[in-house]
Motif scaffolding. Structure first.
Motif, short mmCIF file in Angstrom:
data_model
loop_
_atom_site.label_atom_id
_atom_site.label_comp_id
_atom_site.label_asym_id
_atom_site.label_seq_id
_atom_site.Cartn_x
_atom_site.Cartn_y
_atom_site.Cartn_z
N MET A 15 2.09 -1.84 15.53
CA MET A 15 0.90 -1.56 14.72
C MET A 15 -0.27 -1.17 15.59
O MET A 15 -0.47 -1.71 16.67
N VAL A 30 1.68 1.93 11.33
CA VAL A 30 2.73 0.92 11.41
C VAL A 30 4.06 1.62 11.59
O VAL A 30 4.34 2.61 10.90
N ALA A 54 2.71 -3.00 6.19
CA ALA A 54 2.00 -1.82 5.68
C ALA A 54 1.42 -2.09 4.29
O ALA A 54 0.28 -1.70 3.99
N SER A 100 -2.61 -2.09 3.28
CA SER A 100 -3.12 -1.27 2.18
C SER A 100 -3.91 -2.12 1.20
O SER A 100 -4.98 -1.72 0.73
N VAL A 110 -3.10 3.54 5.58
CA VAL A 110 -1.94 3.22 6.41
C VAL A 110 -0.97 4.39 6.48
O VAL A 110 -0.61 4.99 5.46
N LEU A 125 2.88 4.86 7.63
CA LEU A 125 4.08 4.11 7.96
C LEU A 125 5.14 5.04 8.53
O LEU A 125 5.50 6.03 7.91
#
Length: 402
Positions: A331, A340, A389, A393, A399, A401
Protein backbone atom coordinates in the motif's frame (compact mmCIF):
# COMPACT_ATOMS: atom_id res chain seq x y z
CA UNK A 1 -27.86 10.59 15.92
CA UNK A 2 -26.54 13.97 17.06
CA UNK A 3 -25.98 16.46 14.23
CA UNK A 4 -24.17 19.79 14.50
CA UNK A 5 -25.34 22.52 12.13
CA UNK A 6 -23.81 25.79 10.97
CA UNK A 7 -24.90 28.21 8.24
CA UNK A 8 -22.62 30.48 6.28
CA UNK A 9 -23.77 33.96 5.27
CA UNK A 10 -21.56 36.41 3.39
CA UNK A 11 -20.58 39.63 5.16
CA UNK A 12 -22.02 41.43 2.11
CA UNK A 13 -25.46 39.89 2.63
CA UNK A 14 -28.29 41.00 4.87
CA UNK A 15 -28.24 38.46 7.70
CA UNK A 16 -31.91 38.94 8.58
CA UNK A 17 -32.98 37.87 5.10
CA UNK A 18 -31.60 34.37 5.77
CA UNK A 19 -32.65 33.83 9.38
CA UNK A 20 -36.12 32.46 8.49
CA UNK A 21 -34.63 30.13 5.88
CA UNK A 22 -32.15 28.77 8.43
CA UNK A 23 -34.88 28.39 11.04
CA UNK A 24 -37.10 26.34 8.71
CA UNK A 25 -34.14 24.12 7.82
CA UNK A 26 -33.39 23.47 11.50
CA UNK A 27 -37.03 22.71 12.29
CA UNK A 28 -37.25 20.14 9.49
CA UNK A 29 -33.93 18.52 10.44
CA UNK A 30 -34.93 18.31 14.12
CA UNK A 31 -37.87 16.07 13.16
CA UNK A 32 -35.38 13.35 12.20
CA UNK A 33 -32.22 14.02 14.24
CA UNK A 34 -30.97 15.54 17.48
CA UNK A 35 -29.72 18.97 16.39
CA UNK A 36 -26.95 20.98 18.02
CA UNK A 37 -25.81 24.49 17.08
CA UNK A 38 -27.61 26.14 14.20
CA UNK A 39 -25.46 29.27 14.17
CA UNK A 40 -25.17 31.72 11.28
CA UNK A 41 -21.51 32.61 10.78
CA UNK A 42 -19.87 35.18 8.53
CA UNK A 43 -16.43 35.74 10.06
CA UNK A 44 -13.76 33.87 12.01
CA UNK A 45 -14.83 35.87 15.05
CA UNK A 46 -18.28 34.30 14.65
CA UNK A 47 -16.68 30.87 14.49
CA UNK A 48 -14.75 31.53 17.69
CA UNK A 49 -18.03 32.37 19.44
CA UNK A 50 -19.50 29.10 18.19
CA UNK A 51 -16.54 27.21 19.67
CA UNK A 52 -17.20 28.82 23.03
CA UNK A 53 -20.89 27.90 23.06
CA UNK A 54 -21.07 24.42 21.51
CA UNK A 55 -18.63 21.50 21.44
CA UNK A 56 -18.92 20.06 17.94
CA UNK A 57 -16.48 17.31 18.98
CA UNK A 58 -19.46 15.61 20.61
CA UNK A 59 -21.66 15.37 17.51
CA UNK A 60 -21.77 12.39 15.17
CA UNK A 61 -21.75 14.51 12.00
CA UNK A 62 -21.80 18.16 10.97
CA UNK A 63 -24.09 19.80 8.41
CA UNK A 64 -22.60 22.92 6.83
CA UNK A 65 -25.03 25.01 4.78
CA UNK A 66 -23.53 27.92 2.82
CA UNK A 67 -26.61 30.09 2.35
CA UNK A 68 -24.58 32.37 0.10
CA UNK A 69 -21.33 32.36 -1.79
CA UNK A 70 -18.22 33.78 -0.19
CA UNK A 71 -18.66 31.65 2.95
CA UNK A 72 -16.07 28.99 2.21
CA UNK A 73 -13.43 30.70 4.34
CA UNK A 74 -15.41 30.69 7.55
CA UNK A 75 -17.10 27.31 7.09
CA UNK A 76 -13.79 25.56 6.45
CA UNK A 77 -12.88 26.34 10.07
CA UNK A 78 -15.21 23.53 11.12
CA UNK A 79 -12.64 21.07 9.74
CA UNK A 80 -10.87 21.38 13.09
CA UNK A 81 -13.46 19.05 14.64
CA UNK A 82 -12.67 16.18 12.24
CA UNK A 83 -16.26 14.99 12.11
CA UNK A 84 -17.99 13.63 8.97
CA UNK A 85 -19.60 16.50 7.08
CA UNK A 86 -22.62 16.88 4.84
CA UNK A 87 -22.46 20.07 2.81
CA UNK A 88 -25.95 21.29 1.90
CA UNK A 89 -26.22 23.56 -1.11
CA UNK A 90 -29.16 25.02 -3.00
CA UNK A 91 -29.55 26.72 -6.36
CA UNK A 92 -29.71 30.29 -5.00
CA UNK A 93 -27.19 32.96 -3.96
CA UNK A 94 -24.16 30.90 -5.08
CA UNK A 95 -24.85 28.40 -2.31
CA UNK A 96 -24.04 25.34 -4.41
CA UNK A 97 -20.86 26.86 -5.81
CA UNK A 98 -19.59 27.51 -2.29
CA UNK A 99 -20.61 24.01 -1.27
CA UNK A 100 -18.57 22.35 -4.00
CA UNK A 101 -15.49 24.35 -3.02
CA UNK A 102 -15.98 23.54 0.65
CA UNK A 103 -16.47 19.82 0.02
CA UNK A 104 -13.13 19.58 -1.78
CA UNK A 105 -11.32 21.41 1.01
CA UNK A 106 -12.65 18.88 3.52
CA UNK A 107 -11.85 15.89 1.33
CA UNK A 108 -8.26 17.07 0.90
CA UNK A 109 -8.00 16.80 4.70
CA UNK A 110 -9.46 13.29 4.63
CA UNK A 111 -12.68 14.35 6.30
CA UNK A 112 -15.60 12.44 4.76
CA UNK A 113 -17.64 15.10 2.95
CA UNK A 114 -20.81 14.67 0.88
CA UNK A 115 -22.56 17.39 -1.10
CA UNK A 116 -26.39 17.26 -1.21
CA UNK A 117 -29.13 19.64 -2.37
CA UNK A 118 -32.39 18.13 -1.10
CA UNK A 119 -33.71 17.09 2.34
CA UNK A 120 -34.05 13.49 1.12
CA UNK A 121 -30.38 13.38 0.10
CA UNK A 122 -29.40 15.00 3.39
CA UNK A 123 -31.18 12.35 5.44
CA UNK A 124 -29.64 9.54 3.38
CA UNK A 125 -26.13 10.97 3.76
CA UNK A 126 -26.47 11.33 7.53
CA UNK A 127 -27.83 7.81 7.93
CA UNK A 128 -24.95 6.55 5.79
CA UNK A 129 -22.50 8.15 8.21
CA UNK A 130 -24.40 6.58 11.09
CA UNK A 131 -23.91 3.14 9.53
CA UNK A 132 -20.15 3.79 9.26
CA UNK A 133 -19.86 5.50 12.64
CA UNK A 134 -17.49 3.02 14.26
CA UNK A 135 -14.98 2.98 11.39
CA UNK A 136 -15.12 6.73 10.87
CA UNK A 137 -14.58 7.44 14.56
CA UNK A 138 -11.63 5.07 14.74
CA UNK A 139 -10.06 6.79 11.75
CA UNK A 140 -10.80 10.42 12.53
CA UNK A 141 -9.67 10.16 16.17
CA UNK A 142 -6.15 8.86 15.38
CA UNK A 143 -3.46 10.93 17.17
CA UNK A 144 -0.20 11.04 15.20
CA UNK A 145 3.13 12.62 16.07
CA UNK A 146 6.18 13.85 14.18
CA UNK A 147 9.47 13.86 16.09
CA UNK A 148 11.92 16.18 14.36
CA UNK A 149 11.39 17.03 10.70
CA UNK A 150 10.24 15.44 7.48
CA UNK A 151 13.35 14.25 5.63
CA UNK A 152 14.17 16.73 2.84
CA UNK A 153 14.38 14.07 0.10
CA UNK A 154 10.68 13.23 0.53
CA UNK A 155 9.83 15.70 -2.20
CA UNK A 156 6.29 14.40 -2.71
CA UNK A 157 5.25 14.49 0.95
CA UNK A 158 1.97 16.36 1.39
CA UNK A 159 -0.03 16.00 4.58
CA UNK A 160 -3.11 17.99 5.58
CA UNK A 161 -4.17 16.07 8.68
CA UNK A 162 -3.56 17.45 12.17
CA UNK A 163 -0.58 16.00 14.03
CA UNK A 164 1.52 16.79 17.09
CA UNK A 165 5.03 18.06 16.41
CA UNK A 166 7.81 17.31 18.89
CA UNK A 167 11.12 19.05 18.20
CA UNK A 168 14.40 17.17 18.15
CA UNK A 169 15.51 19.43 20.98
CA UNK A 170 12.68 18.03 23.09
CA UNK A 171 13.56 14.49 21.98
CA UNK A 172 17.16 14.96 23.12
CA UNK A 173 15.92 16.11 26.52
CA UNK A 174 14.05 12.82 26.88
CA UNK A 175 17.05 10.89 25.53
CA UNK A 176 19.47 12.54 27.99
CA UNK A 177 17.18 11.57 30.86
CA UNK A 178 17.60 7.86 30.07
CA UNK A 179 20.66 6.24 31.63
CA UNK A 180 22.91 3.71 29.96
CA UNK A 181 21.83 0.80 32.13
CA UNK A 182 18.17 1.61 31.45
CA UNK A 183 18.92 1.68 27.73
CA UNK A 184 20.65 -1.68 27.79
CA UNK A 185 17.87 -3.28 29.83
CA UNK A 186 15.28 -2.00 27.32
CA UNK A 187 16.85 -4.04 24.49
CA UNK A 188 18.37 -6.95 26.44
CA UNK A 189 15.59 -9.37 25.55
CA UNK A 190 15.67 -8.33 21.89
CA UNK A 191 19.44 -8.89 21.86
CA UNK A 192 19.07 -12.29 23.50
CA UNK A 193 16.50 -13.47 20.96
CA UNK A 194 18.44 -12.30 17.88
CA UNK A 195 19.75 -15.04 15.57
CA UNK A 196 22.99 -13.08 15.25
CA UNK A 197 24.54 -9.71 16.02
CA UNK A 198 26.75 -8.89 13.07
CA UNK A 199 28.20 -5.42 13.54
CA UNK A 200 26.70 -3.48 16.50
CA UNK A 201 28.49 -3.46 19.84
CA UNK A 202 27.08 -2.98 23.32
CA UNK A 203 27.41 0.81 23.10
CA UNK A 204 25.36 0.88 19.87
CA UNK A 205 22.71 -1.35 21.41
CA UNK A 206 22.57 0.76 24.58
CA UNK A 207 22.00 3.90 22.51
CA UNK A 208 19.22 2.11 20.63
CA UNK A 209 17.60 1.25 23.96
CA UNK A 210 17.88 4.85 25.16
CA UNK A 211 16.19 6.01 21.93
CA UNK A 212 13.43 3.47 22.48
CA UNK A 213 12.75 4.63 26.03
CA UNK A 214 12.91 8.33 25.08
CA UNK A 215 10.25 7.77 22.42
CA UNK A 216 8.19 5.59 24.76
CA UNK A 217 8.04 8.43 27.27
CA UNK A 218 7.12 10.92 24.52
CA UNK A 219 4.24 8.69 23.40
CA UNK A 220 2.95 8.53 26.96
CA UNK A 221 3.29 12.24 27.67
CA UNK A 222 1.78 13.42 24.37
CA UNK A 223 -0.92 10.69 24.23
CA UNK A 224 0.06 9.57 20.72
CA UNK A 225 -1.25 6.51 18.88
CA UNK A 226 1.73 6.43 16.54
CA UNK A 227 4.71 8.49 15.42
CA UNK A 228 7.32 9.10 12.78
CA UNK A 229 10.82 10.45 13.39
CA UNK A 230 13.32 12.35 11.24
CA UNK A 231 15.82 9.60 11.88
CA UNK A 232 18.84 10.69 9.85
CA UNK A 233 19.23 13.81 11.99
CA UNK A 234 20.08 11.57 14.95
CA UNK A 235 23.14 10.14 13.23
CA UNK A 236 25.28 13.25 13.55
CA UNK A 237 24.09 14.08 17.06
CA UNK A 238 24.22 10.77 18.95
CA UNK A 239 25.99 8.52 16.43
CA UNK A 240 23.00 6.23 16.56
CA UNK A 241 19.73 5.45 14.78
CA UNK A 242 16.15 4.67 15.85
CA UNK A 243 15.81 1.65 13.51
CA UNK A 244 15.68 -0.90 16.34
CA UNK A 245 13.27 1.21 18.38
CA UNK A 246 10.89 1.44 15.41
CA UNK A 247 11.13 -2.33 14.89
CA UNK A 248 10.21 -2.90 18.53
CA UNK A 249 7.30 -0.44 18.55
CA UNK A 250 5.81 -1.88 15.36
CA UNK A 251 6.00 -5.39 16.81
CA UNK A 252 4.31 -4.15 19.99
CA UNK A 253 1.35 -2.61 18.15
CA UNK A 254 2.46 1.03 17.97
CA UNK A 255 2.76 2.41 14.40
CA UNK A 256 6.28 3.80 13.96
CA UNK A 257 7.54 5.21 10.67
CA UNK A 258 10.96 6.53 9.75
CA UNK A 259 12.30 9.57 7.86
CA UNK A 260 9.56 11.78 9.30
CA UNK A 261 7.07 10.61 6.66
CA UNK A 262 3.53 11.25 7.86
CA UNK A 263 1.75 9.58 4.93
CA UNK A 264 3.55 6.32 5.68
CA UNK A 265 2.69 6.71 9.35
CA UNK A 266 -0.98 7.18 8.49
CA UNK A 267 -0.92 4.03 6.36
CA UNK A 268 0.66 2.09 9.22
CA UNK A 269 -1.88 3.46 11.67
CA UNK A 270 -4.81 2.42 9.47
CA UNK A 271 -3.46 -1.12 9.12
CA UNK A 272 -2.90 -1.42 12.85
CA UNK A 273 -6.20 0.16 13.90
CA UNK A 274 -8.46 -1.79 11.52
CA UNK A 275 -6.59 -5.08 11.05
CA UNK A 276 -4.39 -5.21 14.18
CA UNK A 277 -1.34 -6.01 12.04
CA UNK A 278 2.08 -4.37 11.82
CA UNK A 279 3.35 -2.93 8.56
CA UNK A 280 6.80 -2.98 6.98
CA UNK A 281 7.74 0.40 5.51
CA UNK A 282 10.10 -0.26 2.63
CA UNK A 283 11.95 1.27 -0.29
CA UNK A 284 11.31 -0.16 -3.74
CA UNK A 285 14.88 -1.24 -4.42
CA UNK A 286 14.41 -3.09 -7.71
CA UNK A 287 11.78 -4.71 -9.89
CA UNK A 288 11.34 -7.09 -12.80
CA UNK A 289 8.46 -8.32 -14.91
CA UNK A 290 6.59 -9.99 -12.05
CA UNK A 291 8.48 -9.04 -8.89
CA UNK A 292 9.50 -6.16 -6.64
CA UNK A 293 12.34 -5.94 -4.12
CA UNK A 294 11.36 -4.07 -0.97
CA UNK A 295 14.11 -3.08 1.47
CA UNK A 296 14.63 -1.00 4.62
CA UNK A 297 16.72 -1.02 7.80
CA UNK A 298 13.76 -1.33 10.14
CA UNK A 299 10.95 -3.87 10.10
CA UNK A 300 8.63 -5.27 12.78
CA UNK A 301 10.51 -8.02 14.61
CA UNK A 302 7.69 -10.55 14.38
CA UNK A 303 9.84 -13.34 12.90
CA UNK A 304 13.53 -14.41 13.04
CA UNK A 305 15.95 -11.48 12.82
CA UNK A 306 19.57 -10.40 12.95
CA UNK A 307 20.90 -7.15 14.35
CA UNK A 308 22.95 -5.16 11.86
CA UNK A 309 24.14 -1.59 11.42
CA UNK A 310 22.12 1.03 9.56
CA UNK A 311 22.96 0.56 5.87
CA UNK A 312 23.70 4.10 4.63
CA UNK A 313 25.69 5.27 7.66
CA UNK A 314 27.24 2.00 8.80
CA UNK A 315 26.44 2.91 12.43
CA UNK A 316 23.62 2.39 14.91
CA UNK A 317 21.44 -0.72 14.95
CA UNK A 318 19.34 -1.87 12.02
CA UNK A 319 17.43 -5.11 11.67
CA UNK A 320 17.42 -7.86 9.09
CA UNK A 321 14.07 -9.62 9.49
CA UNK A 322 12.92 -12.71 7.63
CA UNK A 323 9.29 -11.72 7.35
CA UNK A 324 6.89 -14.60 6.55
CA UNK A 325 6.49 -15.90 3.01
CA UNK A 326 2.78 -15.31 2.66
CA UNK A 327 0.14 -13.46 0.66
CA UNK A 328 0.06 -9.77 1.58
CA UNK A 329 -0.91 -6.26 0.49
CA UNK A 330 1.36 -3.48 -0.68
CA UNK A 331 0.00 0.00 0.00
CA UNK A 332 0.99 3.58 -0.72
CA UNK A 333 -0.89 6.64 0.59
CA UNK A 334 -0.27 10.19 -0.54
CA UNK A 335 -2.82 12.80 0.40
CA UNK A 336 -6.31 11.55 -0.43
CA UNK A 337 -5.09 8.94 -2.93
CA UNK A 338 -4.05 5.36 -2.23
CA UNK A 339 -2.57 2.50 -4.21
CA UNK A 340 -3.09 -1.12 -3.11
CA UNK A 341 -1.61 -4.23 -4.71
CA UNK A 342 -2.12 -7.93 -4.07
CA UNK A 343 1.37 -9.44 -3.59
CA UNK A 344 3.07 -12.51 -2.17
CA UNK A 345 6.32 -12.55 -0.20
CA UNK A 346 8.31 -15.25 -1.96
CA UNK A 347 11.88 -14.76 -0.77
CA UNK A 348 14.54 -12.84 1.14
CA UNK A 349 17.49 -11.09 -0.52
CA UNK A 350 20.90 -10.53 1.09
CA UNK A 351 22.69 -7.86 -0.94
CA UNK A 352 25.19 -5.78 1.04
CA UNK A 353 24.33 -2.84 -1.23
CA UNK A 354 20.76 -2.47 0.03
CA UNK A 355 19.01 -1.77 3.31
CA UNK A 356 19.09 -4.66 5.76
CA UNK A 357 15.63 -6.25 5.52
CA UNK A 358 15.11 -7.27 1.89
CA UNK A 359 11.98 -8.98 0.58
CA UNK A 360 11.17 -10.32 -2.86
CA UNK A 361 7.48 -9.85 -3.68
CA UNK A 362 5.59 -11.53 -6.50
CA UNK A 363 3.19 -9.13 -8.21
CA UNK A 364 1.17 -9.67 -11.38
CA UNK A 365 2.56 -6.77 -13.43
CA UNK A 366 5.38 -4.93 -11.68
CA UNK A 367 5.95 -2.48 -14.53
CA UNK A 368 2.31 -1.38 -14.50
CA UNK A 369 2.43 -0.95 -10.73
CA UNK A 370 5.64 1.10 -10.84
CA UNK A 371 4.10 3.32 -13.53
CA UNK A 372 0.99 3.97 -11.46
CA UNK A 373 2.25 4.33 -7.92
CA UNK A 374 2.87 7.70 -6.24
CA UNK A 375 6.35 7.74 -4.75
CA UNK A 376 8.83 5.50 -3.03
CA UNK A 377 7.88 4.26 0.44
CA UNK A 378 5.30 1.47 0.51
CA UNK A 379 3.70 -0.48 3.35
CA UNK A 380 3.67 -4.26 3.29
CA UNK A 381 1.04 -5.84 5.52
CA UNK A 382 -0.36 -9.34 5.81
CA UNK A 383 -3.96 -8.38 5.05
CA UNK A 384 -6.30 -9.02 2.14
CA UNK A 385 -5.84 -6.45 -0.64
CA UNK A 386 -9.53 -6.18 -1.56
CA UNK A 387 -10.57 -5.74 2.08
CA UNK A 388 -7.92 -3.04 2.51
CA UNK A 389 -9.00 -1.25 -0.67
CA UNK A 390 -12.66 -1.35 0.38
CA UNK A 391 -11.82 0.08 3.80
CA UNK A 392 -9.75 2.91 2.32
CA UNK A 393 -12.62 3.78 -0.05
CA UNK A 394 -15.03 3.89 2.89
CA UNK A 395 -12.66 6.23 4.73
CA UNK A 396 -12.66 8.63 1.77
CA UNK A 397 -9.53 7.73 -0.20
CA UNK A 398 -9.43 7.47 -3.99
CA UNK A 399 -8.08 3.93 -4.38
CA UNK A 400 -6.34 2.20 -7.27
CA UNK A 401 -6.28 -1.58 -6.78
CA UNK A 402 -3.71 -3.65 -8.67
Amino acid sequence: MKVGVAFGVSELANLKEFEKKASRFLTDLAREFEVSGGFLVSTKADFRKVKEEVDFNKVDAIVLYPLTGGTEGVLKEFAVYRRPVVVYGDGLNNSLAAGIELREYLRERLIPATLVKTPVELKAALLGYEDMKDNLDRFLRIRLGLIGRVSPWLINEKFNLPYTHISLKKFYEYYDNVGGEEGWNAVAEVVEKAEAIKEPGRDDLTKAGRVYLAIKHILEDYHLDGFTIGCFDLIGKIRGTPCLALAMFNAQGIPAACEGELNSLLAMAIIRRFFNKPAFMGNIADYGKDYLILAHCTAPIISPYKLRTHFESGIGVGVEVRLPKERASLMKIRGRKAVVADVEVVGHEHSENRCRTQLKLRIEDATDFIEGTMGNHHMLAYVDAEELADLLSELGFEVMLY
